[in-house]
Scaffold this active site. Structure first.
Site, PDB file in Angstrom:
ATOM      1  CD  GLN A  17      44.679  30.224  32.988  1.00 43.70           C
ATOM      2  OE1 GLN A  17      45.786  30.255  33.148  1.00 43.70           O
ATOM      3  NE2 GLN A  17      44.507  29.548  31.734  1.00 43.70           N
ATOM      4  CD  GLU A 139      48.133  31.936  28.313  1.00 43.82           C
ATOM      5  OE1 GLU A 139      49.282  32.254  28.185  1.00 43.82           O
ATOM      6  OE2 GLU A 139      47.486  32.335  29.613  1.00 43.82           O
ATOM      7  CG  ASP A 168      44.021  32.851  29.988  1.00 44.29           C
ATOM      8  OD1 ASP A 168      43.164  33.793  29.445  1.00 44.29           O
ATOM      9  OD2 ASP A 168      43.976  31.846  29.352  1.00 44.29           O
ATOM     10  N   GLY A 247      69.552  38.540  30.852  1.00 45.40           N
ATOM     11  CA  GLY A 247      70.014  39.661  31.742  1.00 45.40           C
ATOM     12  C   GLY A 247      71.564  39.654  31.609  1.00 45.40           C
ATOM     13  N   GLY A 248      72.286  40.110  32.579  1.00 37.41           N
ATOM     14  CA  GLY A 248      73.802  40.397  32.425  1.00 37.41           C
ATOM     15  C   GLY A 248      74.540  39.364  32.766  1.00 37.41           C
TER      16      GLY A 248
END
Length: 425
Positions: A17, A139, A168, A247-248
């Site tokens: 892959q 993977e 991968d 995140g924020g």
């Protein structure tokens, strides 16, 4: 030339892959990708996870579009001669062998450079230089050693790998960028160079926000993480954050109408600060827009679980698409959890070439992903994957210029077909 990489020839020694992801992307952009495969078997994924008897698996077909296949026994003297000729005629060699395999074949960096000083040699390995440099990586191992698994899942559960193939395919995408960069550098240097990408490094690059949070921990608790509002202490390492946004702008996955029977009747809902008053109106809590306990984003951090529970009581009365139709006009960010079935049937994705239906001479029609990168002036088409050795004669004659007699000699040597050893009498 209406294809961005037309005129670039890639010698593809990749399998499974990570490498095929890289070379397929280059092929989509018009590069001539020559996939070198073992006689008789080829890429191991041709026969893995087969759903149609005696046909190349979807695992193989969906990673090897737009390529040409040549079978070649590189241990055979004639096979080595052909490989040398291919190296001289190609711009890039891409490989994801185990460490040291290319060297043992007799084609280390110095040897390749002596044959073609303009050759770019691009490699994928599990780890970079260090104590684990010789270890194999797959993977899920890459997701674990790159920091993804330790930060994925819920705080009261085990580490979890993600369905996205960031180890991968993610590494293949990084390598493709490295190759294109090296090709550009060659336009003024005139020389090739080595390009290497480690799977561990690629996963870490995709997990950089978690490395950010690791450093923030030394300055206090991560207030946007659910455990802060739940009063749970933080340890020494970035914790698992469930469905928090990272995140924020706090977000969470919420149940929608039909969740009792549909495992994908959910929506991701973000309580973005600028649209908080609109969210309060939609969910029937207009008083929260001015209440000091809820009006400001910082004040809401220790109550996120209860806030999302309240929003969920509203989303459970709507389908995920109804929630979208209500929230989008108000600029409230949210997105439905789309199943693979829904994605496969999405006509808008087919219209943009993100999902493509391809005909195959053995397995028939199948669905695959198209090029996710769209260029305005460079066409990108998806052609079926090659049959094993389908282009062997074509490559030997039209690319390398062998005549019929030379082709016969190569065939007679066994370099192109499996060598059948007779059993002892």
């Amino acid at each position: 030339m209406d294809k961005a990489l037309e005129g670039v020839r890639i010698l593809d020694f990749t399998h499974v892959q990570s490498g095929p992801t890289c070379t397929q992307l280059l092929a989509w952009f018009g590069a001539d990708v020559i996939k070198v495969e073992r006689p008789g078997g080829g890429d191991v994924t041709r026969s893995q996870l087969r759903d149609v008897p005696d046909a190349d698996s979807l695992y193989f077909t969906m990673l090897n579009h737009n390529k040409r296949s040549i079978t070649l026994d590189t241990k055979n003297p004639k096979g080595k001669e052909v490989l040398e000729a291919l190296i001289k005629s190609c711009d890039v060699l891409v490989e994801n062998f185990a460490p040291g395999v290319l060297d043992r074949m007799g084609f280390d960096w110095n040897r390749i450079q002596s044959l073609n000083p303009r050759m770019i040699v691009a490699s994928i390995k599990g780890f970079g230089p260090g104590p684990f440099a010789d270890c194999k990586v797959y993977e899920n191992v890459a997701q674990c050693v790159g920091g993804s698994a330790s930060t994925t899942g819920f705080s009261d559960g085990p580490p979890t790998v993600t369905g996205a193939q960031i180890g991968d395919s993610g590494t293949g995408l990084h390598l493709a960028l490295g190759i294109v960069t090296a090709l550009y550098h060659r336009t003024h240097s005139g020389r090739g160079q080595k390009v290497s990408v480690a799977m561990q490094d690629s996963v870490l690059n995709l997990c950089r926000v978690k490395l950010r949070d690791q450093q923030r921990l030394s300055h206090g608790p991560l207030k946007e993480y659910p455990q802060f509002g739940e009063g749970k202490p933080f340890g020494e390492a970035t914790p698992r954050a469930g469905n928090a946004s990272g995140g924020g702008q706090p977000g969470w996955i919420l149940k929608c109408k039909g969740w009792e029977t549909d495992p994908n009747a959910y929506i991701y809902f973000i309580t973005q600060a600028p649209v908080w008053p609109k969210i309060c109106q939609v969910i029937g809590k207009p008083e929260w827009a001015t209440d000091p306990e809820y009006a400001k984003a910082d004040a809401r951090l220790n109550k996120l679980s209860s806030i999302f529970n309240t929003i969920e009581e509203w989303t459970k009365t709507k389908t995920k698409f109804e929630v979208m139709s209500i929230c989008n006009p108000l600029d409230i960010p949210c997105g439905p959890i789309l199943s693979m079935k829904e994605i496969a049937e999405d006509q808008s994705l087919r219209a943009t070439g993100t999902v493509v239906e391809v005909d195959h001479p053995v397995r028939g029609s199948y669905l695959t992903v198209g090029n996710p990168i769209k260029l305005s002036d460079s066409k990108s088409e998806v052609r079926r994957s090659p049959l094993l050795g389908e282009h062997t004669d074509e490559i030997l004659t039209k690319v390398l210029g062998y005549n019929e007699q030379e082709l016969t000699e190569i065939r007679d040597s066994g370099a192109l077909e499996p060598v059948i050893k007779q059993a002892a009498e």
